[in-house]
Structure formats: C-alpha cells, structure tokens
Design a protein around this motif. Sequence first.
Motif, PDB file in Angstrom:
ATOM      1  N   CYS A 121       0.863  -1.188   0.000  1.00 39.13           N
ATOM      2  CA  CYS A 121       0.000   0.000   0.000  1.00 39.13           C
ATOM      3  C   CYS A 121       0.895   1.233   0.000  1.00 39.13           C
ATOM      4  O   CYS A 121       1.721   1.399   0.900  1.00 39.13           O
ATOM      5  N   ILE A 122       0.727   2.079  -1.011  1.00 35.96           N
ATOM      6  CA  ILE A 122       1.410   3.368  -1.023  1.00 35.96           C
ATOM      7  C   ILE A 122       0.380   4.388  -0.565  1.00 35.96           C
ATOM      8  O   ILE A 122      -0.689   4.508  -1.160  1.00 35.96           O
ATOM      9  N   VAL A 123       0.702   5.085   0.511  1.00 31.09           N
ATOM     10  CA  VAL A 123      -0.290   5.962   1.123  1.00 31.09           C
ATOM     11  C   VAL A 123       0.266   7.365   1.357  1.00 31.09           C
ATOM     12  O   VAL A 123       1.476   7.561   1.467  1.00 31.09           O
ATOM     13  N   TYR A 124      -0.655   8.299   1.413  1.00 27.59           N
ATOM     14  CA  TYR A 124      -0.344   9.663   1.822  1.00 27.59           C
ATOM     15  C   TYR A 124      -1.171   9.901   3.073  1.00 27.59           C
ATOM     16  O   TYR A 124      -2.330  10.285   2.999  1.00 27.59           O
ATOM     17  N   TYR A 125      -0.569   9.600   4.220  1.00 32.13           N
ATOM     18  CA  TYR A 125      -1.275   9.673   5.503  1.00 32.13           C
ATOM     19  C   TYR A 125      -0.500  10.542   6.474  1.00 32.13           C
ATOM     20  O   TYR A 125       0.697  10.327   6.691  1.00 32.13           O
ATOM     21  N   ILE A 126      -1.186  11.506   7.046  1.00 34.75           N
ATOM     22  CA  ILE A 126      -0.613  12.376   8.072  1.00 34.75           C
ATOM     23  C   ILE A 126      -1.390  12.111   9.356  1.00 34.75           C
ATOM     24  O   ILE A 126      -2.600  12.344   9.419  1.00 34.75           O
ATOM     25  N   LYS A 127      -0.697  11.614  10.356  1.00 36.07           N
ATOM     26  CA  LYS A 127      -1.334  11.164  11.595  1.00 36.07           C
ATOM     27  C   LYS A 127      -2.226  12.223  12.237  1.00 36.07           C
ATOM     28  O   LYS A 127      -3.315  11.924  12.699  1.00 36.07           O
ATOM     29  N   ASP A 128      -1.795  13.465  12.262  1.00 38.57           N
ATOM     30  CA  ASP A 128      -2.543  14.517  12.957  1.00 38.57           C
ATOM     31  C   ASP A 128      -3.579  15.216  12.084  1.00 38.57           C
ATOM     32  O   ASP A 128      -4.190  16.192  12.519  1.00 38.57           O
ATOM     33  N   TYR A 129      -3.784  14.732  10.878  1.00 33.00           N
ATOM     34  CA  TYR A 129      -4.745  15.361   9.966  1.00 33.00           C
ATOM     35  C   TYR A 129      -6.182  15.152  10.459  1.00 33.00           C
ATOM     36  O   TYR A 129      -6.533  14.071  10.917  1.00 33.00           O
ATOM     37  N   THR A 130      -6.984  16.204  10.371  1.00 30.09           N
ATOM     38  CA  THR A 130      -8.416  16.067  10.627  1.00 30.09           C
ATOM     39  C   THR A 130      -9.161  16.643   9.432  1.00 30.09           C
ATOM     40  O   THR A 130      -8.841  17.753   8.974  1.00 30.09           O
ATOM     41  N   PRO A 131     -10.129  15.911   8.911  1.00 29.03           N
ATOM     42  CA  PRO A 131     -10.894  16.424   7.767  1.00 29.03           C
ATOM     43  C   PRO A 131     -11.719  17.635   8.168  1.00 29.03           C
ATOM     44  O   PRO A 131     -11.987  17.849   9.356  1.00 29.03           O
ATOM     45  N   PRO A 132     -12.151  18.428   7.196  1.00 24.39           N
ATOM     46  CA  PRO A 132     -12.999  19.582   7.511  1.00 24.39           C
ATOM     47  C   PRO A 132     -14.299  19.133   8.187  1.00 24.39           C
ATOM     48  O   PRO A 132     -14.812  18.047   7.908  1.00 24.39           O
ATOM     49  N   ARG A 133     -14.816  19.985   9.043  1.00 26.47           N
ATOM     50  CA  ARG A 133     -16.091  19.685   9.700  1.00 26.47           C
ATOM     51  C   ARG A 133     -17.192  19.632   8.652  1.00 26.47           C
ATOM     52  O   ARG A 133     -17.107  20.288   7.619  1.00 26.47           O
ATOM     53  N   ARG A 134     -18.232  18.834   8.912  1.00 25.57           N
ATOM     54  CA  ARG A 134     -19.334  18.660   7.964  1.00 25.57           C
ATOM     55  C   ARG A 134     -20.672  18.780   8.670  1.00 25.57           C
ATOM     56  O   ARG A 134     -20.766  18.622   9.872  1.00 25.57           O
ATOM     57  N   LYS A 135     -21.685  18.990   7.865  1.00 23.57           N
ATOM     58  CA  LYS A 135     -23.071  18.964   8.355  1.00 23.57           C
ATOM     59  C   LYS A 135     -23.719  17.686   7.851  1.00 23.57           C
ATOM     60  O   LYS A 135     -23.349  17.179   6.801  1.00 23.57           O
ATOM     61  N   ASN A 136     -24.690  17.182   8.614  1.00 25.15           N
ATOM     62  CA  ASN A 136     -25.429  16.004   8.166  1.00 25.15           C
ATOM     63  C   ASN A 136     -26.288  16.314   6.943  1.00 25.15           C
ATOM     64  O   ASN A 136     -26.502  15.463   6.095  1.00 25.15           O
ATOM     65  N   SER A 137     -26.797  17.555   6.880  1.00 26.85           N
ATOM     66  CA  SER A 137     -27.604  17.984   5.736  1.00 26.85           C
ATOM     67  C   SER A 137     -27.489  19.496   5.600  1.00 26.85           C
ATOM     68  O   SER A 137     -27.007  20.182   6.504  1.00 26.85           O
ATOM     69  N   LYS A 138     -27.971  20.028   4.493  1.00 26.64           N
ATOM     70  CA  LYS A 138     -27.916  21.480   4.272  1.00 26.64           C
ATOM     71  C   LYS A 138     -28.748  22.241   5.295  1.00 26.64           C
ATOM     72  O   LYS A 138     -28.445  23.371   5.638  1.00 26.64           O
ATOM     73  N   LYS A 139     -29.811  21.620   5.778  1.00 27.76           N
ATOM     74  CA  LYS A 139     -30.713  22.283   6.730  1.00 27.76           C
ATOM     75  C   LYS A 139     -30.216  22.183   8.179  1.00 27.76           C
ATOM     76  O   LYS A 139     -30.723  22.877   9.056  1.00 27.76           O
ATOM     77  N   ASP A 140     -29.267  21.312   8.411  1.00 27.60           N
ATOM     78  CA  ASP A 140     -28.768  21.086   9.768  1.00 27.60           C
ATOM     79  C   ASP A 140     -28.031  22.323  10.272  1.00 27.60           C
ATOM     80  O   ASP A 140     -27.205  22.896   9.562  1.00 27.60           O
ATOM     81  N   LEU A 141     -28.307  22.739  11.501  1.00 24.82           N
ATOM     82  CA  LEU A 141     -27.649  23.907  12.079  1.00 24.82           C
ATOM     83  C   LEU A 141     -26.314  23.558  12.735  1.00 24.82           C
ATOM     84  O   LEU A 141     -25.471  24.434  12.947  1.00 24.82           O
ATOM     85  N   THR A 142     -26.136  22.311  13.076  1.00 24.36           N
ATOM     86  CA  THR A 142     -24.895  21.896  13.730  1.00 24.36           C
ATOM     87  C   THR A 142     -24.028  21.117  12.745  1.00 24.36           C
ATOM     88  O   THR A 142     -24.499  20.624  11.730  1.00 24.36           O
ATOM     89  N   ASP A 143     -22.765  21.035  13.091  1.00 27.12           N
ATOM     90  CA  ASP A 143     -21.867  20.237  12.272  1.00 27.12           C
ATOM     91  C   ASP A 143     -21.151  19.223  13.160  1.00 27.12           C
ATOM     92  O   ASP A 143     -21.349  19.197  14.379  1.00 27.12           O
TER      93      ASP A 143
END
Length: 174
Positions: A121-143
């Motif tokens: 497996c050739i990977v590009y992995y950074i241990k401390d990486y966190t993906p951007p926050r997301r919402k469950n849906s467009k109408k959701d007020l929280t992420d």
Amino acid sequence: MNKLKTCCFFGHRKISLNDSLKSKLYAIIENLIVDGVEIFLFGSKSDFDNLCHEVVTELKQRYPHIQRVYVRAEYPEINIDYKKYLLKYYEETYFPQRAVNAGRAVYIERNYELIDRSDICIVYYIKDYTPPRRKNSKKDLTDYQPKSGTGIAYAYAQRKQKQIINIGESYAAP
C-alpha cells in the motif's frame, strides 16, 4: 501459476502537490515494477489518487505489461458507454461485492477491498490530519467532526500486516 504482485494507493483528499513528491512517487513505483508488481489498484476522490494514476500511466509507457484497475465505490452497475470511458484510463474496473448495500460506509469498504487485494500500500497519511467539519444535511444547524477515511484505511492496512509505504509525512505542508 504465481499470483501477480499488487499495489494499491490511498490518501487524503487534499495534499500538497509538488514536483519533489511526484519524483519520489515515480521512483518508488518504478522500483516496485522492477521488483515484480504488475497490478495497481485505484480508488478515487483524492488528489493523491489522481497523482498516483498520472505516475503509473506515465510508467505504463515504459512498462506496458502493468495493469491499472479502478475499484469503484459508486455505481455497482455501469452502462457500456461509461465502461468504455473508464477503460480509456484503466485496463479493468469493478465494484466490490463487499460494498454493495454499504451505504455511507461504501468508501471504507472499497478501501478495505483495495488493501485486501494488495501486497503493498502506497499511502499519503498524516497522523494529525483532521478532515474539515461537515453537516449532516444542508438544513442542519450543527456540524460534526468526521473521522479520516485515510486514517481508518491506514489502521486497517496495519492490522492486515500489509507492507505500507507512507510518503505523506515527508511531503506535508508546514
């Protein structure tokens, strides 16, 4: 008959692309080809996948026997036109049985398929990486903070005792 050696790629969606990374990747993949790797498995949706496909495609000019296989995480069934389109860039494509009815986990299941079928497996992995926050849906007020799919795949490859070449840490942006 000997099993052909196989290599897969996975990494974060967004990476720091530069000539040094591409050169390093080119050297690593060419060495693997010389050592007998003939099948390269690809997913999609990331800068790293795109870069790896570009490098393997360039190397295919020198090593025409190697095969590029696109393991789909979308469209279990595809029509002939879409298959013809994909086969311009890959020698084979398939949708893994384990991903059928996987729902939101389809990319995780596809990545497990890539890893299970690979020797390396050739990977590009950074241990401390966190993906951007997301919402469950467009109408959701929280992420919410999603888990890193690359982190999940990396941990799985470790559990499966696969040979892992992680080039992410050395090429991450400061």
